[in-house]
Design a protein around this motif. Structure first.
Motif, PDB file in Angstrom:
ATOM      1  N   ASP A  22       0.465  29.077  58.616  1.00 13.21           N
ATOM      2  CA  ASP A  22       0.577  29.642  57.283  1.00 13.21           C
ATOM      3  C   ASP A  22       1.752  30.602  57.276  1.00 13.21           C
ATOM      4  O   ASP A  22       1.948  31.365  58.224  1.00 13.21           O
ATOM      5  CB  ASP A  22      -0.715  30.381  56.907  1.00 13.21           C
ATOM      6  CG  ASP A  22      -0.916  30.494  55.415  1.00 13.21           C
ATOM      7  OD1 ASP A  22      -0.050  30.014  54.657  1.00 13.21           O
ATOM      8  OD2 ASP A  22      -1.942  31.069  54.995  1.00 13.21           O
ATOM      9  N   VAL A  23       2.555  30.552  56.233  1.00 13.30           N
ATOM     10  CA  VAL A  23       3.701  31.437  56.063  1.00 13.30           C
ATOM     11  C   VAL A  23       3.368  32.407  54.943  1.00 13.30           C
ATOM     12  O   VAL A  23       3.016  31.997  53.831  1.00 13.30           O
ATOM     13  CB  VAL A  23       4.975  30.635  55.745  1.00 13.30           C
ATOM     14  CG1 VAL A  23       6.147  31.576  55.517  1.00 13.30           C
ATOM     15  CG2 VAL A  23       5.288  29.664  56.886  1.00 13.30           C
ATOM     16  N   LEU A  24       3.489  33.693  55.249  1.00 13.25           N
ATOM     17  CA  LEU A  24       3.043  34.743  54.325  1.00 13.25           C
ATOM     18  C   LEU A  24       4.237  35.479  53.736  1.00 13.25           C
ATOM     19  O   LEU A  24       5.341  34.931  53.673  1.00 13.25           O
ATOM     20  CB  LEU A  24       2.084  35.677  55.060  1.00 13.25           C
ATOM     21  CG  LEU A  24       0.941  34.962  55.816  1.00 13.25           C
ATOM     22  CD1 LEU A  24       0.148  35.942  56.653  1.00 13.25           C
ATOM     23  CD2 LEU A  24       0.045  34.212  54.842  1.00 13.25           C
ATOM     24  N   GLU A  25       4.048  36.718  53.324  1.00  9.91           N
ATOM     25  CA  GLU A  25       5.122  37.472  52.686  1.00  9.91           C
ATOM     26  C   GLU A  25       6.201  37.845  53.700  1.00  9.91           C
ATOM     27  O   GLU A  25       6.017  37.724  54.907  1.00  9.91           O
ATOM     28  CB  GLU A  25       4.550  38.737  52.029  1.00  9.91           C
ATOM     29  CG  GLU A  25       4.063  39.807  53.006  1.00  9.91           C
ATOM     30  CD  GLU A  25       2.629  39.590  53.472  1.00  9.91           C
ATOM     31  OE1 GLU A  25       2.090  40.517  54.102  1.00  9.91           O
ATOM     32  OE2 GLU A  25       2.050  38.506  53.222  1.00  9.91           O
ATOM     33  N   ARG A  26       7.315  38.332  53.178  1.00 10.62           N
ATOM     34  CA  ARG A  26       8.426  38.758  54.030  1.00 10.62           C
ATOM     35  C   ARG A  26       8.224  40.198  54.514  1.00 10.62           C
ATOM     36  O   ARG A  26       7.651  41.023  53.807  1.00 10.62           O
ATOM     37  CB  ARG A  26       9.746  38.679  53.270  1.00 10.62           C
ATOM     38  CG  ARG A  26      10.249  37.272  52.978  1.00 10.62           C
ATOM     39  CD  ARG A  26      11.494  37.350  52.127  1.00 10.62           C
ATOM     40  NE  ARG A  26      12.063  36.047  51.842  1.00 10.62           N
ATOM     41  CZ  ARG A  26      13.008  35.464  52.578  1.00 10.62           C
ATOM     42  NH1 ARG A  26      13.481  36.080  53.645  1.00 10.62           N
ATOM     43  NH2 ARG A  26      13.488  34.279  52.249  1.00 10.62           N
ATOM     44  N   ARG A  27       8.731  40.488  55.693  1.00 19.32           N
ATOM     45  CA  ARG A  27       8.716  41.853  56.209  1.00 19.32           C
ATOM     46  C   ARG A  27       9.811  42.653  55.506  1.00 19.32           C
ATOM     47  O   ARG A  27      10.981  42.221  55.474  1.00 19.32           O
ATOM     48  CB  ARG A  27       8.941  41.844  57.725  1.00 19.32           C
ATOM     49  CG  ARG A  27       8.717  43.176  58.387  1.00 19.32           C
ATOM     50  CD  ARG A  27       8.575  43.050  59.891  1.00 19.32           C
ATOM     51  NE  ARG A  27       9.789  42.572  60.539  1.00 19.32           N
ATOM     52  CZ  ARG A  27       9.948  42.504  61.865  1.00 19.32           C
ATOM     53  NH1 ARG A  27       8.940  42.839  62.654  1.00 19.32           N
ATOM     54  NH2 ARG A  27      11.065  42.058  62.389  1.00 19.32           N
ATOM     55  N   PRO A  28       9.489  43.788  54.919  1.00 18.89           N
ATOM     56  CA  PRO A  28      10.453  44.507  54.070  1.00 18.89           C
ATOM     57  C   PRO A  28      11.748  44.884  54.787  1.00 18.89           C
ATOM     58  O   PRO A  28      12.826  44.800  54.205  1.00 18.89           O
ATOM     59  CB  PRO A  28       9.686  45.748  53.624  1.00 18.89           C
ATOM     60  CG  PRO A  28       8.249  45.392  53.762  1.00 18.89           C
ATOM     61  CD  PRO A  28       8.161  44.441  54.910  1.00 18.89           C
ATOM     62  N   GLU A  29      11.657  45.302  56.052  1.00 23.54           N
ATOM     63  CA  GLU A  29      12.838  45.869  56.698  1.00 23.54           C
ATOM     64  C   GLU A  29      13.914  44.845  57.029  1.00 23.54           C
ATOM     65  O   GLU A  29      15.096  45.172  57.121  1.00 23.54           O
ATOM     66  CB  GLU A  29      12.455  46.656  57.964  1.00 23.54           C
ATOM     67  CG  GLU A  29      11.731  45.840  59.031  1.00 23.54           C
ATOM     68  CD  GLU A  29      10.219  45.937  58.906  1.00 23.54           C
ATOM     69  OE1 GLU A  29       9.563  45.918  59.961  1.00 23.54           O
ATOM     70  OE2 GLU A  29       9.728  46.018  57.766  1.00 23.54           O
ATOM     71  N   ASP A  30      13.524  43.566  57.246  1.00 21.39           N
ATOM     72  CA  ASP A  30      14.539  42.584  57.647  1.00 21.39           C
ATOM     73  C   ASP A  30      14.399  41.229  56.965  1.00 21.39           C
ATOM     74  O   ASP A  30      15.224  40.334  57.182  1.00 21.39           O
ATOM     75  CB  ASP A  30      14.530  42.389  59.168  1.00 21.39           C
ATOM     76  CG  ASP A  30      13.151  42.030  59.705  1.00 21.39           C
ATOM     77  OD1 ASP A  30      12.303  41.544  58.937  1.00 21.39           O
ATOM     78  OD2 ASP A  30      12.921  42.247  60.910  1.00 21.39           O
TER      79      ASP A  30
END
Length: 302
Positions: A22-30
């Protein structure tokens, strides 16, 4: 023999397959995507030979590597470990490749993990598993999984690896169609989906693994990247359909593809399915759940 006294180490570096992805949200910092996946190492392996050298790091790969040697993950792993520990010596690395390149089986990642684990022993640098995982995630999101080296739930950007029990081995027929792909492009296409049409139930698959229930595992096989890969690459869809038609309990694409595997009840059923499916694929193997190279360094195996 004390740690660091070996003059030569040989390791088998296994491929992996994703039972769920499963692919979830993006990590904010990168901007890296968070994932959640149930992975198992399998018995399709590269062979890694490490020999100490007074200085320098060299890599010999069969078949020969494409691109610059300095970009190879196995080479980069040796450089990273030496920089992190200040080890003054070097190593000769020989790598015999059997895992298909860019197939969704993490061949480069398992080689990198093998180098980290093997050199930690060969050089006597004595890093803990947690310290090796912190180095591994700098090389790639699949590398920490191979440091743990057993069936596991993988989360975050690959750095959170939680072993899961597996009551019995899984037998898998692994196949590769003649499809080239870029993992980055697959993520890009996934991000363009208006919605994700299906999501895996990782908890159900983990429970089936713990119960030794291959039918339950097969029922839960799921990879969200199929939503973008199968419509664009009918070769992958046809191979998955053929695995199911020829008797697999379940079938799914591994990673970002294009490899597809079918789960079978046992070795006999797998051998029969392999014979029937081999003419339809570029490559095909009968494999089972296997221990990653960490088994040689004291980790649990499946």
């Amino acid at each position: 023999m004390p740690i660091g006294a070996e003059q030569r180490l040989e390791l088998e570096c296994p491929a992996k397959v994703n039972l769920t992805l499963d692919v979830l949200e993006r990590r904010p910092e990168d901007g890296y995507h968070y994932i959640r996946s149930v992975m198992v190492p399998i018995s399709l392996c590269d062979r890694l030979i490490l020999e100490p050298a007074p200085e320098g790091i060299t890599l010999e790969c069969t078949p020969a590597v494409t691109g610059r040697v300095e970009e190879n993950l196995a080479y980069r792993a040796a450089v990273l470990l030496r920089e992190a520990t200040g080890y003054p010596g070097g190593v000769r690395i020989r790598l015999e490749k059997a895992i298909p390149v860019a197939g969704g089986l993490a061949g480069g990642s398992t080689d990198a993990a093998g180098v980290l684990l093997g050199l930690n022993r060969l050089w006597g640098t004595r890093l803990t598993r947690e310290e090796l995982i912190r180095l591994a995630v700098r090389l790639g999101s699949d590398v920490p999984f191979f440091i743990v080296g057993r069936p596991a739930r993988v989360e975050g950007v690959g750095e959170r690896v939680t072993p899961v029990p597996a009551a019995r081995p899984l037998w898998l027929v692994v196949t590769t169609p003649p499809v080239a792909k870029s993992t980055g492009k697959v993520y890009e296409l996934f991000d363009q989906l208006p919605s994700v049409p299906f999501r895996p139930d990782a908890a159900a698959v983990e429970a089936a693994l713990a119960e030794g229930d291959p039918v339950g595992v097969a029922r839960g096989l799921c990879n969200v990247f199929e939503a973008v890969m199968l419509p664009r690459h009918p070769e992958i869809a046809r191979l998955k359909e053929a695995l199911l038609a020829e008797g697999a309990l379940g079938a799914v694409m591994s990673g970002a593809g294009p490899t597809v595997f079918g789960l079978v009840p046992d070795e006999v059923a797998g051998a029969a399915l392999l014979d029937r499916i081999r003419p339809l694929a570029r490559g095909a193997w009968l494999t089972r759940c296997a221990a990653a190279p960490s088994a040689a360094c004291g980790a649990d195996s499946c």
